[in-house]
Design a protein around this motif. Structure first.
Motif, short mmCIF file in Angstrom:
data_model
loop_
_atom_site.label_atom_id
_atom_site.label_comp_id
_atom_site.label_asym_id
_atom_site.label_seq_id
_atom_site.Cartn_x
_atom_site.Cartn_y
_atom_site.Cartn_z
N GLU A 118 72.79 31.21 66.96
CA GLU A 118 72.96 30.07 66.06
C GLU A 118 72.02 28.95 66.48
OE1 GLU A 118 76.50 27.10 64.37
OE2 GLU A 118 76.90 28.44 66.07
N ILE A 119 71.20 28.50 65.54
CA ILE A 119 70.44 27.26 65.74
C ILE A 119 71.28 26.13 65.17
CG2 ILE A 119 68.40 25.93 65.09
CD1 ILE A 119 66.81 28.46 64.94
N ARG A 120 71.43 25.07 65.95
CA ARG A 120 72.15 23.89 65.49
C ARG A 120 71.22 22.68 65.63
NH1 ARG A 120 77.70 24.57 64.93
NH2 ARG A 120 78.16 22.38 65.46
N TRP A 158 66.01 21.35 72.67
CA TRP A 158 64.72 20.71 72.46
C TRP A 158 64.85 19.47 71.59
CZ3 TRP A 158 65.65 25.95 71.63
CH2 TRP A 158 65.01 26.85 72.49
N THR A 159 63.85 18.59 71.72
CA THR A 159 63.70 17.46 70.80
C THR A 159 62.28 17.50 70.24
OG1 THR A 159 63.01 16.00 72.62
CG2 THR A 159 65.35 16.00 72.05
N PRO A 160 62.09 17.14 68.97
CA PRO A 160 60.76 17.21 68.36
C PRO A 160 59.75 16.32 69.08
CG PRO A 160 62.46 17.00 66.67
CD PRO A 160 63.13 16.75 67.99
N THR A 161 58.50 16.78 69.17
CA THR A 161 57.45 15.95 69.76
C THR A 161 57.15 14.75 68.88
OG1 THR A 161 55.73 17.29 68.71
CG2 THR A 161 56.39 17.90 70.95
N GLU A 190 66.06 14.21 66.17
CA GLU A 190 66.92 15.40 66.09
C GLU A 190 67.08 16.01 67.47
OE1 GLU A 190 65.40 16.89 61.65
OE2 GLU A 190 64.87 18.01 63.46
N LEU A 191 68.19 16.67 67.67
CA LEU A 191 68.38 17.55 68.82
C LEU A 191 68.53 18.96 68.27
CD1 LEU A 191 68.89 18.05 71.85
CD2 LEU A 191 71.34 17.75 71.37
N ILE A 192 67.67 19.86 68.72
CA ILE A 192 67.66 21.24 68.23
C ILE A 192 68.05 22.16 69.38
CG2 ILE A 192 66.22 23.07 67.23
CD1 ILE A 192 64.33 20.77 66.24
N TYR A 193 69.04 23.00 69.14
CA TYR A 193 69.41 23.91 70.22
C TYR A 193 69.86 25.26 69.68
CZ TYR A 193 74.42 22.56 69.64
OH TYR A 193 75.69 22.33 69.17
N ILE A 194 69.86 26.24 70.59
CA ILE A 194 70.26 27.60 70.24
C ILE A 194 71.35 28.07 71.18
CG2 ILE A 194 69.52 30.01 70.03
CD1 ILE A 194 66.74 29.09 69.36
N LEU A 195 72.40 28.64 70.59
CA LEU A 195 73.48 29.27 71.33
C LEU A 195 73.51 30.75 70.98
CD1 LEU A 195 76.40 26.71 70.74
CD2 LEU A 195 75.00 26.93 72.80
N ASP A 206 75.68 12.21 62.68
CA ASP A 206 75.80 12.03 61.23
C ASP A 206 76.11 13.37 60.57
OD1 ASP A 206 75.23 10.28 58.75
OD2 ASP A 206 73.98 12.06 58.42
N HIS A 207 75.30 14.40 60.86
CA HIS A 207 75.57 15.72 60.32
C HIS A 207 74.85 16.77 61.16
CE1 HIS A 207 71.76 14.70 58.28
NE2 HIS A 207 71.56 16.00 58.17
N VAL A 208 75.25 18.02 60.98
CA VAL A 208 74.70 19.14 61.74
C VAL A 208 74.23 20.24 60.78
CG1 VAL A 208 75.18 20.93 63.46
CG2 VAL A 208 76.27 18.67 63.67
N ASP A 209 73.00 20.69 60.96
CA ASP A 209 72.49 21.84 60.22
C ASP A 209 72.70 23.09 61.08
OD1 ASP A 209 71.58 20.23 58.13
OD2 ASP A 209 69.64 19.91 59.10
#
Length: 253
Positions: free
Chosen positions: A33-35, A70-73, A79-84, A120-123
């Motif tokens: 899952e990418i969140r 990760w965080t975008p360059t 955003e905070l992007i992570y994978i579980l 605020d929200h999560v994709d």
């Protein structure tokens, strides 16, 4: 007779060896899952820090595998992007249910959101590992690398053709041009629509990553492969790229 059996044995050995080389790798059965967390205004640093101090540890407590954070360059992109990873979709749902009702997590939320919500929200993007993927491994490299999250939306009915092009050509050419493969996944779309190809590459830096892709696109071998594979139309309708820096607590760095 001895020569005959020796030749037969050699032929069987060679046939087995060739088969072993060309046989596609067996993908992991893990569910991924990418969140992507979109913080409330002014709360970006706080949500990143909450993961550092609390969230990743509580995830582990409930059987969730932290793969990368990760965080975008592009620092304007908050955003905070992570994978579980989970053993299965059912395990994923059970883990999140337990996480949400955990008194320890509830105490963390109360403490960190005393002055207002952080998120605020999560994709969410659900995925399974593709058979073109290397084994997804955590670990750090020095010096620190830049990562690139790429999402390909296939043209209708073209996913298999796109995967075949990656399997037969693209991955080798990426390696030739200095790109490091982290993982390749196939999405599970909620609406039952055609899945997408999602993958992550590592580069020494964003500038070098872009230079690598420029060289890749100009490579005569790629130009020929692309032309031949798209005789009946493009294989993708959309390609998205996000360059990312790992957080200091990311298992992949």
């Amino acid at each position: 007779m001895y020569k005959f059996y020796s030749l037969l044995a050699f032929s069987l050995f060679v046939g087995t060896a060739v088969f072993a080389i060309v046989k596609p790798g067996k993908p992991s059965s893990k569910f991924y899952e990418i969140r992507i967390y979109h913080p409330m205004p002014g709360k970006y640093a706080e949500i990143v820090d909450r993961f550092r101090q609390y969230t990743t540890k509580i995830f582990e407590k409930h059987g969730m595998e932290n793969i990368g954070y990760w965080t975008p360059t592009d620092t304007t992109n908050k955003e905070l992007i992570y994978i579980l990873a989970y053993p299965s979709r059912e395990a994923r749902d059970a883990s999140w249910k337990a996480f949400g009702s955990d008194p320890e997590w509830k105490a963390v939320v109360a403490k960190t959101e005393a002055n207002g919500k952080l998120v605020d929200h999560v994709d969410q993007i659900f995925m399974t590992e593709s058979d073109i993927s290397p084994k997804v491994k955590t670990g750090t490299k020095s010096p620190e690398r830049t990562f690139e999250l790429r999402t390909y939306t296939p043209a209708p009915g073209k996913l298999d053709d796109l995967l075949a092009r990656f399997r037969d050509h693209t991955i080798k050419l990426f390696t030739k041009h200095g790109m490091t493969h982290i993982g390749y996944w196939i999405t599970q779309e909620k609406d039952g629509g055609q899945p997408k190809l999602v993958y992550i590459l590592a580069h020494p830096s964003e500038a070098e990553g872009k230079a690598h892709f420029d060289a890749f696109r100009k490579d005569p071998t790629w130009i020929k492969v692309k032309e031949e594979s798209e005789k009946n139309g493009p294989l993708t309708t959309k390609v998205e790229s996000i360059y990312m820096k790992p957080t200091d607590y990311s298992p992949i760095r």
